[in-house]
Design an enzyme around this catalytic site. Structure first.
Site, mmCIF file in Angstrom:
data_model
loop_
_atom_site.group_PDB
_atom_site.id
_atom_site.type_symbol
_atom_site.label_atom_id
_atom_site.label_comp_id
_atom_site.label_asym_id
_atom_site.label_seq_id
_atom_site.Cartn_x
_atom_site.Cartn_y
_atom_site.Cartn_z
ATOM 1 C CD GLU A 266 -3.029 1.173 0.166
ATOM 2 O OE1 GLU A 266 -2.137 1.444 -0.655
ATOM 3 O OE2 GLU A 266 -4.055 1.230 0.192
ATOM 4 C CG ASP A 267 -0.919 4.560 -1.388
ATOM 5 O OD1 ASP A 267 -1.597 4.112 -0.414
ATOM 6 O OD2 ASP A 267 -1.507 5.439 -2.347
ATOM 7 C CG ASP B 298 -5.200 8.651 6.561
ATOM 8 O OD1 ASP B 298 -4.765 9.345 7.613
ATOM 9 O OD2 ASP B 298 -6.241 9.213 5.862
ATOM 10 C CG PHE C 61 -4.008 15.344 1.396
ATOM 11 C CD1 PHE C 61 -4.767 14.034 1.597
ATOM 12 C CD2 PHE C 61 -3.507 15.371 0.153
ATOM 13 C CE1 PHE C 61 -5.375 13.344 0.796
ATOM 14 C CE2 PHE C 61 -4.046 14.794 -0.976
ATOM 15 C CZ PHE C 61 -5.009 13.744 -0.544
ATOM 16 N NE ARG D 98 -3.175 8.358 -9.384
ATOM 17 C CZ ARG D 98 -3.842 8.020 -8.133
ATOM 18 N NH1 ARG D 98 -3.058 7.565 -7.075
ATOM 19 N NH2 ARG D 98 -5.150 8.164 -8.267
HETATM 20 P P1 IMP Z 1 -7.475 4.591 5.034
HETATM 21 O O1 IMP Z 1 -8.340 3.734 4.605
HETATM 22 O O2 IMP Z 1 -8.005 5.730 5.494
HETATM 23 O O3 IMP Z 1 -6.192 4.081 5.603
HETATM 24 O O4 IMP Z 1 -6.924 5.276 3.585
HETATM 25 C C1 IMP Z 1 -5.954 4.778 2.709
HETATM 26 C C2 IMP Z 1 -6.136 5.550 1.635
HETATM 27 O O5 IMP Z 1 -6.377 6.643 1.333
HETATM 28 C C3 IMP Z 1 -4.614 5.397 0.741
HETATM 29 O O6 IMP Z 1 -4.826 4.083 -0.183
HETATM 30 C C4 IMP Z 1 -4.776 6.509 -0.202
HETATM 31 O O7 IMP Z 1 -5.232 6.164 -1.321
HETATM 32 C C5 IMP Z 1 -5.460 7.347 0.500
HETATM 33 N N1 IMP Z 1 -4.845 8.346 1.296
HETATM 34 C C6 IMP Z 1 -4.859 8.507 2.750
HETATM 35 N N2 IMP Z 1 -4.015 9.649 3.004
HETATM 36 C C7 IMP Z 1 -3.838 10.252 1.867
HETATM 37 C C8 IMP Z 1 -2.543 11.166 1.535
HETATM 38 O O8 IMP Z 1 -2.033 12.060 2.724
HETATM 39 N N3 IMP Z 1 -2.611 11.753 0.266
HETATM 40 C C9 IMP Z 1 -2.964 10.838 -0.668
HETATM 41 N N4 IMP Z 1 -3.998 9.773 -0.482
HETATM 42 C C10 IMP Z 1 -4.144 9.480 0.943
HETATM 43 MG MG MG Z 2 -4.461 3.990 -2.140
#
Ligand code: IMP
Ligand code: MG
Length: 177
Positions: free
Chosen positions: A100-101, A104, A153, A166
């Site tokens: 995963e990137d 969050d 962010f 990206r």
């Molecule tokens: P989560 O479900 O809140 O953990 O979010 C995961 C997804 O949210 C990641 O795979 C990203 O695509 C997106 N995301 C969360 N934070 C960021 C950020 O700071 N920049 C860009 N994408 C984010």
């Molecule tokens: Mg993502």
């Protein structure tokens, strides 16, 4: 002046990023010695990271891709995750490394892990380039982690804002956000 300079400031530069990815690759190769690893990249954000990481893992491996969407256009997850594109091969019996990137809130990974485990793989581990622990809404065991970052962010190296940025080779923060 490069296209992004007005809007994005560097947070993690290209060299630091690549050095950390090489170290993760060495660690992963050591842990999966003798196994046939499946690198499962989460679309679209993790593609840049996953391809560099795979090049750093000195083992035979296969790659697959899983598309998920948890956003309705904003910068905050809704908690509702949809699979927008499924894997191409059966995951049963595989040693899967989910790449995963960023983790969050953790809600996307929680959903993914539940979904994958139902397919009966031999093992599932988690590798994320970035983690924002202050935002966690669920506990995720992270096996390999690139960097822990503050609640900002970020864009670049796969991460987007409205599908842009990206292609930046570094991780940056949006100016004025
Ligand atoms: P989560 O479900 O809140 O953990 O979010 C995961 C997804 O949210 C990641 O795979 C990203 O695509 C997106 N995301 C969360 N934070 C960021 C950020 O700071 N920049 C860009 N994408 C984010
Ligand atoms: Mg993502």
């Amino acid at each position: 002046m490069q296209f992004h300079e007005r809007e994005v400031a560097v947070l993690i530069g290209e060299e630091a990023l690549q050095a950390r990815i090489r170290a993760l690759g060495v660690e992963i190769a050591r842990d999966y010695q003798g196994k046939e690893l499946t690198v499962l990249a989460v679309l679209k954000g993790a593609v840049f990271f996953a391809t560099d990481l795979a090049r750093s893992v000195d083992l035979p491996l296969t790659m697959d891709f899983l598309g998920v969407s948890s956003y309705q256009g904003g910068t905050e997850t809704t908690g509702e995750v949809r699979i927008t594109s499924d894997v191409t091969k059966p995951m049963a019996g595989k040693d899967i490394l989910v790449v995963e990137d960023i983790i969050d809130t953790g809600l996307t990974m929680k959903f993914l892990l539940e979904n994958l485990r139902a397919r009966q793989p031999a093992s599932v581990k988690v590798c994320t380039l970035l983690e924002k622990p202050t935002r966690a809404r669920t506990k995720i065991e992270i096996d390999y982690k690139g960097f822990v970052i503050e609640d900002k962010f970020v864009v670049g190296y796969g991460l987007d804002f409205a599908d842009r940025f990206r292609n930046l080779p570094f991780i940056g923060v949006m100016k004025g956000r």
